[in-house]
Every structure is written in structure tokens, then in C-alpha cells.
Enzyme design. Structure first.
Site, PDB file in Angstrom:
ATOM      1  N   GLU A  96       0.784  -1.230   0.000  1.00 35.44           N
ATOM      2  CA  GLU A  96       0.000   0.000   0.000  1.00 35.44           C
ATOM      3  C   GLU A  96       0.825   1.293   0.000  1.00 35.44           C
ATOM      4  OE1 GLU A  96      -3.350   0.163  -0.290  1.00 35.44           O
ATOM      5  OE2 GLU A  96      -3.232  -2.006  -0.596  1.00 35.44           O
ATOM      6  N   SER A 382     -55.103 -18.581  36.298  1.00 35.04           N
ATOM      7  CA  SER A 382     -54.873 -19.371  37.516  1.00 35.04           C
ATOM      8  C   SER A 382     -53.405 -19.602  37.841  1.00 35.04           C
ATOM      9  CB  SER A 382     -55.575 -20.725  37.388  1.00 35.04           C
ATOM     10  OG  SER A 382     -56.982 -20.566  37.383  1.00 35.04           O
TER      11      SER A 382
END
Length: 812
Positions: A96, A382
């Protein structure tokens, strides 16, 4: 006078070229100055904070194993340059920016080469960007934008960056920010993604380093998973550049170029594919924790970008099992058109409060959307009874043998008179608490709560972590219907329901559920460490009694569908309008709550109740969750004893108590009944009327009956009404009876035509006439002889008679 002739002056070609060049220079110079000025005017503001790249956060399971990665856009984890292998650094520089350590942020030679290429091949055909410029572009500029003005801006900012940071600092920032493809940002994540290696622990080969460096130019083009040949060609170019710069020898390059790619086949599954509801809950909880700490202005930004390590209670095996069940429509009831029956589930370790799994719905649709397991307030029906009725009653000294009358009873309320009914509209009469829990008897629960006080139920529910109760206002939960039958104003979440039941499974100690054990920042600093929140709300003895009652529900009550190869205790719940169905159950090891219903609570589910679909889903998940866990029983604490009592009174049996009513029950050792049964009584009955015998009755039969303290409603006689002591004396015999008052059968055949029949005069028939069952050859049973009589009855009446229907008098 003739006009004067002017001789034209010729401009030499040399002067013309100079003039044109001068004009072009002025124009170009002006344009250049203008471009530079424009570049400076629109130059992005220098912000050093932008150099600090976002980092991926990690979620770990209860074993400390990585389970999930959190990142807003970039999947990244920073690493110090000193920890990055030199081979990778050299490969990147060679590829690079080979003059990285010599230039001032821009490389004039590279720019010149690029300029020539751009003139001959078009602008943008070749770049001259240094590593520093690439870093600037990554931080300050949008992708894909290639203009001369931006190149000038990149150069200006690159020079500025070089003046404030060392080369090593710039290279470290670059390697941590650049994109390598496959969702990997930064060199550390790239090594993990492609090779499954940790740069700080594992050795990277030269071939792997060259491949990673080659990806930077075009990650999509050189992706080794998709294009292995292109990746190898690119690797060879990188290796060649490293040889040219003297980093490696040609021999090393040749060997590295021959390496086969050994790629990571076990990448962490990407975001929205697993554990989403659990992860959503962890994110929400982390947000609350960081907000409370006050360390960060934007906690959510830190969660996704801050490189946190979040350690959780997740059990990947259980979570995967739950998600597998929830992915199969066969476990769920049919849905209405364009509407789906939804469901949610929470699995806990009841002893520690650790949340092992969360499923917040079927068909996960939206990141951090509605999580029904943690956010959906639903009426529990319940399933609330153990929390608000039975456990607080046991604490106050009631026992599993406490007897109440399961009959229709009305209560006054703010809305008027209220008469609770059982779900099957059947009433069993005098029953124990165990039977009431087993069959989810509403009338018993309401009577019991009425005795101990609604306030006790409210207080106990809050002690067990229920936070959604409404205690004031025109519509509130401080009433029998809400507390005894689960018709809560707001409802309760599956997570809180599961948490409440921990106290029953954990010897009376409530443990607040939690999902996060520890949060560590990117520098290793511990930001949060969970402290288990627990409190004792009942004794171990009471907790065991409640568990033992709930075991009956699964063994032979409303939740037999939840049975496993080990002890299970639990409670079903279904609301009156069938809009919600629940099952909350636990083993000695794990606890889970399951809810089903439509998101639109006005929609009803036909045929769906806690005992079928909810219990079956619970069983399917828990069977997998308990794989490899050996079965064992619930531990019975000291201080409890088993005693035989009469099921109709809950007291010690008397000589009159029939064998069918003798049961064994568990009691606290200091609360064993001392009185004998006062419900069973002996009395003489007139067999003709079925009422109490008087001195005038010619025949008397002595029998054992139950004697109620309060009468029952004639609308729905309880099942044990046939065993009850008659309340009236015989009207057929005595001075005022009359020769024949029309209700007494007669044997006088002189005044009527009739047939002689054999009838059963058991007093439980209460004066009604039934044909006696008489056994034939090789048969047994039938009506006992003391209850058999011969009667002469009208033929029309005989034709309508039925045989005795008492179970004890059946022919066997």
C-alpha cells in the site's frame, strides 16, 4: 491625398506560443488557487476524536464462550501495533505505501505516477494515496468519491495528521480501521474471520499475512471464500513486492505462494439469525446499567462501538432448543387469518436467578422490537394462584389438607354481586387444598383468599417480584377477582412470573432474575459486576409444601402434558375469555414460564388452555434442556411429617370416616391436626322417604353422612351432595302424614293396578326411586341387601324407572 498605407506586423510563432502558455498559466494558476481556496473552505473540521475507531462488543455465555458480536456498522476489535506480527506490517507497507516511513503524509513520486496514469487512462484510474491519506479518507470522507478537490483536502489533512502523530501510531490506527471484507474491520478481526486466529496468541504464516494485505485493495474481488484463485494471484503480487523491498527472500515467497488456504469454517453466525431475543434483552439491560453508572453520555453508542465484553447467563444449548421448538408450527395452535398466535418463554436457574434462555415471540422480525418475554403484560389466569393465594395461606398456617366447600358462593363487590365459577362448571363439595390446586378450582381459591385477606395476596406477590399490580384508582387489583383468579388490571410478564416461582423451587428464597454477570470495557476495566438479589419470603417447609402441591398438578391434574422423566411441579393458567394460556413449571434443576396468546388481546383462542399447548411447549424445550442432567427429586426439608387424615374435614379420622376418604397428607411438624373429623356423622334414615327417620317410621336404616356447616346453592349441587345428611324429617309417617299423600309408594294393590319391582332405598337417593342392581351368575357387587325392598308401583311409573346409579352399587 492618397490614404496612408499601414504595414501589418506579423507575430512570430514563438511569441504566439509563449503568449498562449502565459495565458494558460494565468488561467490554470487562477483555477488552481481557486480550487485550493475552495478546498480549504470546505475542508472537514479537524476532530481527533474521529481517530478513535468504533470497536465490536462481545456477548459471552455462562461458560465464558463467545456467543454474539455487537457492532453498529463495523465489526472491529483494536490491537496494539506491538502485537501485530511484523510480517503483516511489512506486507501492508510493501503493498500500500512502500515509502511510508519516509514521506510527510503525501508521496510526490506516487502522485506524479498517478497523474500520468490519470491523463492517459482517465481520472481515478490510479491512486497515489499514502497509508496516511487512506486513513484520512477512511475517517473524514464518504466512500466512492473521487475528485481533485477531495484529493487536495486529503493531502492537507494527511500532512496535519503526520505532524501530530508518529508513524507507528498512524500505522496502528490504519490497521485497526481498514476494511478487509466479510464484515471484518481491522486486522485483528480479519485474522479471526478468515483464519480463526487471535493475533495476540496464534502464529500467522507468511502466506496468511500476504493474503490479508492483498485484501485491502479490493476485499470483494479477492475474497478467498468466494474467489480463491483471485486471492492466490493477489497474494503472489504482495509476496513479490515484499521481495523487491528486501523484507523476505525469493525462496520464502515461493513457499508462501504454494500454501493452501486453511480458512475458518466456524465464523460466528451473523446478527439476526440466533439468540436475538436474548441479545435484545442484554442490550436493554446493559443500556440501563451504563445509564445508571453515568459514565457515558450515550450508552447505546458505547454498546455498539465501545469494544465492551458483556458476560451473560446464556446457556446456548437451552436457547437453541427453545428456538428450535419455536421455529416449528406444529407446537402451536392454528392461527386466525392474517393473525398469528404468539408465544413467549423464559428459562431460569431457580437457585441462582440466571436467565438461561429467552424467546420473545414467533418469527423474529425487528431488531430490539417487542420482546413478549420481558415486555408483554398479560393476565396470568390461575397461574397466579400459588403466588397470591396458596403460598400466603400456607405461610399463615393453612395446610394442604385444609378443607373448604367447593360450591357456588356470591360476593359483594363495587360492581355488585359476583359469583365466581369453575372453568368446567363442576363443583366438588368439601375438598382439600391439594384437590383445589390439582384441578385449578376457582371457588376454593376465592374462598381461601377471602379468609386470609386480599392484602396478604398483594403483599406476597410483591415480595415475589411482581411489580405491575395496580393498588389504587377506580380500577385496581386489590380485589378477589384479580388476586385469586389472575384478572389483573395490567397483567404480568413471563419473566416476572418465572422469577416469582423461583421461591418455591429455591426453598423459600426469591431470586431476582438477571442476564448479565459482568461488563468489561475495551481496556479491561470492570464497569459492572452483578450481585445476586435475593430474599427469604417463606420457610423451606412452606416452599416444599407448595412444590408438593404443584407436583400433583403435573402428576394427575391439569398439566399432565408437562410430565418428564423426572419430578415436575407447575401450574396452568387460562383466562376466562381464552385470550391467554400459561404454564409455569420447574424441576429440581430448571424453571420455565410459557405464555400463548394473540398480540391483540381482544382475540380469543378456541380450545387453547394452559394444560395443552403451553404445557406441551414447556415439555418439548425442557426435555432438551435436561439432556445429560440426571433425574433427582425435590429435597424435603426437616420439620415436615406425613399424617393420615379425612379428606372431607382435613382432620384426624374418626371411626365414622369411610375408607375412601382416608388420605395421607404432609404437615409441618408443629401444625399437625389434633382434632378428629367432625364432618362425618351417623344417623337413622327412613328408607321410604330418604329423610331423617322419626319414631313413626316403620323401618329405619343407620348410615354415615357428611354434615355441612352451610347449605349449598340449589342451582349447582356439588358432587358430594348425595352423601349429605338430610336436613328434614320423614314426612311420610306420623300423625300428620295421612293415609297416602301422593308422595309415598304403597303396597295396596286393591285400589290400583301395579307391578311389583325391586328397588334400592339407599338414603343417598333422597327419596327418589331407582331399580336395584342385582348380580347374576359369576357377577359381584350390586345394591346391598339392607337397601333392597319390594315395591308395588303403577305400570306407568315403572316404565320410567332407571337403575341405581351409585358407583358403589354397580355390578362388577
Amino acid at each position: 491625398m492618397a490614404p496612408r498605407t499601414v504595414k501589418k506586423r506579423k507575430i512570430s510563432k514563438g511569441r504566439l506560443v509563449v503568449l498562449i502558455l502565459l495565458l494558460l498559466g494565468i488561467v490554470i494558476g487562477g483555477l488552481g488557487c481557486g480550487l485550493v481556496v475552495a478546498s480549504l473552505v470546505t475542508l472537514p473540521e479537524w476532530d481527533p476524536d474521529k481517530l478513535d475507531a468504533s470497536q465490536t462488543s462481545y456477548i459471552y455465555d455462562y461458560k465464558g464462550e463467545l456467543a454474539y458480536q455487537l457492532h453498529e456498522v463495523e465489526n472491529r476489535e483494536d490491537i496494539k501495533l506491538s502485537k501485530i506480527p511484523p510480517l503483516i506490517q511489512q506486507a501492508v507497507i510493501a503493498t500500500e505505501d512502500d515509502r511510508f516511513y519516509q514521506h510527510i503524509g503525501v508521496n510526490p513520486l506516487a502522485i506524479a505516477r498517478a497523474a500520468v496514469a490519470n491523463v492517459t487512462s482517465g481520472f481515478g484510474s490510479q491512486g497515489g494515496s499514502t497509508i496516511t491519506q487512506q486513513l484520512v479518507k477512511q475517517i473524514y470522507f464518504s466512500k466512492g468519491e473521487k475528485t481533485l478537490q477531495r484529493k487536495i483536502q486529503e493531502a492537507i489533512l494527511a500532512i496535519k495528521l503526520e505532524r501530530q502523530y508518529t508513524k507507528d501510531e498512524i500505522l496502528e490506527m490504519y490497521l485497526n480501521r481498514i476494511y478487509f471484507g466479510e464484515g471484518a474491520w481491522g486486522i485483528k478481526m480479519a485474522a479471526k474471520t478468515y483464519f480463526g486466529k487471535d493475533l495476540e496468541k496464534d502464529r500467522i504464516t507468511l502466506g496468511e499475512a500476504a493474503m490479508l494485505a492483498g485484501l485491502i485493495q479490493s476485499p470483494g474481488t479477492y475474497d478467498p471464500y468466494k474467489y480463491p484463485d483471485a486471492a492466490k494471484r493477489r497474494r503472489a503480487i504482495v509476496l513479490s513486492r515484499m521481495v523487491e523491498l528486501g523484507y523476505i527472500s525469493p525462496t520464502d515467497a515461493h513457499k508462501a505462494s504454494e500454501e493452501e488456504f486453511i480458512l475458518n469454517k466456524n465464523q460466528v453466525v451473523k446478527s439476526a439469525q440466533r439468540y436475538q431475543y436474548f441479545v435484545d434483552h442484554v442490550i436493554d439491560e446493559t443500556d440501563k446499567i451504563l445509564t445508571a453508572l453515568g459514565t457515558y453520555d450515550n450508552p447505546e453508542d458505547i454498546i455498539y462501538k465501545g469494544g465492551l465484553k458483556i458476560y451473560t447467563t446464556l446457556d446456548q444449548k437451552i436457547q437453541a432448543a427453545a428456538e428450535d421448538v419455536y421455529s416449528q408450527d406444529s407446537y402451536f395452535p392454528p392461527s386466525k387469518k392474517d393473525k398469528i398466535v404468539q408465544s413467549a418463554m423464559v428459562v431460569l436457574d431457580p437457585h441462582t436467578g440466571q436467565i438461561k434462555a429467552i424467546v420473545g415471540g414467533r418469527n423474529y422480525a425487528q431488531k430490539r422490537g417487542f420482546n413478549r418475554a420481558t415486555d408483554a403484560l398479560r393476565q396470568p389466569g390461575s397461574s397466579i394462584k400459588p403466588i397470591t393465594v396458596y403460598a400466603p395461606a400456607l405461610v399463615k398456617g393453612y395446610t394442604p389438607a385444609t378443607v373448604l366447600d367447593d360450591t357456588l358462593t356470591s360476593y359483594k363487590s363495587a360492581e355488585g354481586t359476583w359469583t365466581p365459577r369453575n372453568y368446567d362448571d363442576t363443583y366438588r363439595g368439601l375438598i382439600r387444598m391439594r384437590t383445589a390446586v390439582q384441578y385449578s378450582i376457582n371457588t376454593y381459591a376465592v374462598k381461601l383468599l377471602n379468609q386470609i385477606g386480599v392484602g396478604e395476596g398483594v403483599k406476597f406477590a410483591e415480595q415475589l417480584g411482581i411489580t405491575s399490580l395496580v393498588k389504587s384508582g377506580p380500577k385496581n387489583d386489590v380485589n378477589l377477582a384479580s388476586m385469586a383468579l389472575g384478572g389483573l388490571t395490567k397483567g404480568v410478564t413471563p419473566l416476572e412470573m418465572a422469577g416469582a416461582y423461583t421461591a418455591f423451587a429455591n426453598q423459600g428464597i426469591y431470586v431476582k432474575p438477571f442476564a448479565i454477570t459482568k461488563i468489561v470495557d475495551r481496556n479491561g476495566k470492570v464497569l459492572f459486576e452483578n450481585r445476586v438479589q435475593q430474599r427469604r419470603v417463606m420457610t423451606p417447609q412452606v416452599a416444599y409444601l407448595m412444590t408438593n402441591l404443584l407436583e400433583t398438578v403435573v402428576q394427575s391434574g391439569t398439566a399432565t402434558s408437562a410430565q418428564l422423566d423426572r419430578p415436575v411441579a407447575g401450574k396452568t393458567g387460562t383466562t376466562d375469555d381464552d385470550s391467554n394460556a400459561w404454564f409455569v413449571g420447574y424441576t429440581p434443576d430448571l424453571l420455565a414460564a410459557v405464555w400463548l396468546g394473540y398480540d391483540n388481546q381482544t382475540e380469543s383462542m378456541r380450545g387453547v388452555y394452559g394444560g395443552n399447548y403451553a404445557a406441551k411447549i414447556w415439555r418439548a424445550v425442557m426435555a432438551k434442556a435436561h439432556a445429560n442432567i440426571p433425574p433427582h427429586t425435590f429435597t424435603m426439608p426437616e420439620g415436615l411429617t406425613t399424617v393420615t387424615v379425612c379428606a372431607k374435614s382435613g382432620l384426624l379420622p374418626s371411626a365414622l370416616c369411610p375408607e375412601k376418604d382416608l388420605v395421607q397428607e404432609i404437615f409441618p411438624a408443629d401444625n399437625v391436626p389434633t382434632q378428629t373429623c367432625n364432618v362425618h356423622v351417623q344417623a337413622e334414615i327412613c328408607p321410604e322417604s330418604g329423610q331423617l327417620a322419626t319414631i313413626y317410621c316403620p323401618t329405619k336404616i343407620t348410615g354415615v353422612f357428611i354434615k355441612r356447616t352451610e347449605p349449598y346453592s340449589s342451582e349447582k349441587p356439588p358432587l358430594d351432595a348425595k352423601e349429605e345428611l338430610p336436613r328434614q324429617s320423614c314426612p311420610l309417617h306420623g300423625p300428620n302424614a295421612g293415609a297416602n299423600n301422593g308422595s309415598s309408594p304403597t303396597t295396596d294393590t286393591g285400589n290400583q293396578t301395579g307391578l311389583t319391582v325391586t328397588v334400592c332405598v339407599d338414603p343417598r337417593h333422597r327419596g327418589q326411586i331407582f331399580l336395584a342392581n342385582r348380580p347374576g351368575p359369576n357377577q359381584s357387587g350390586g345394591c346391598p341387601s339392607q337397601y333392597v325392598q319390594e315395591r308395588v308401583l303403577p305400570t306407568s311409573q315403572v316404565n320410567k324407572l332407571k337403575y341405581c346409579d351409585l358407583p358403589e352399587h354397580k355390578i362388577r
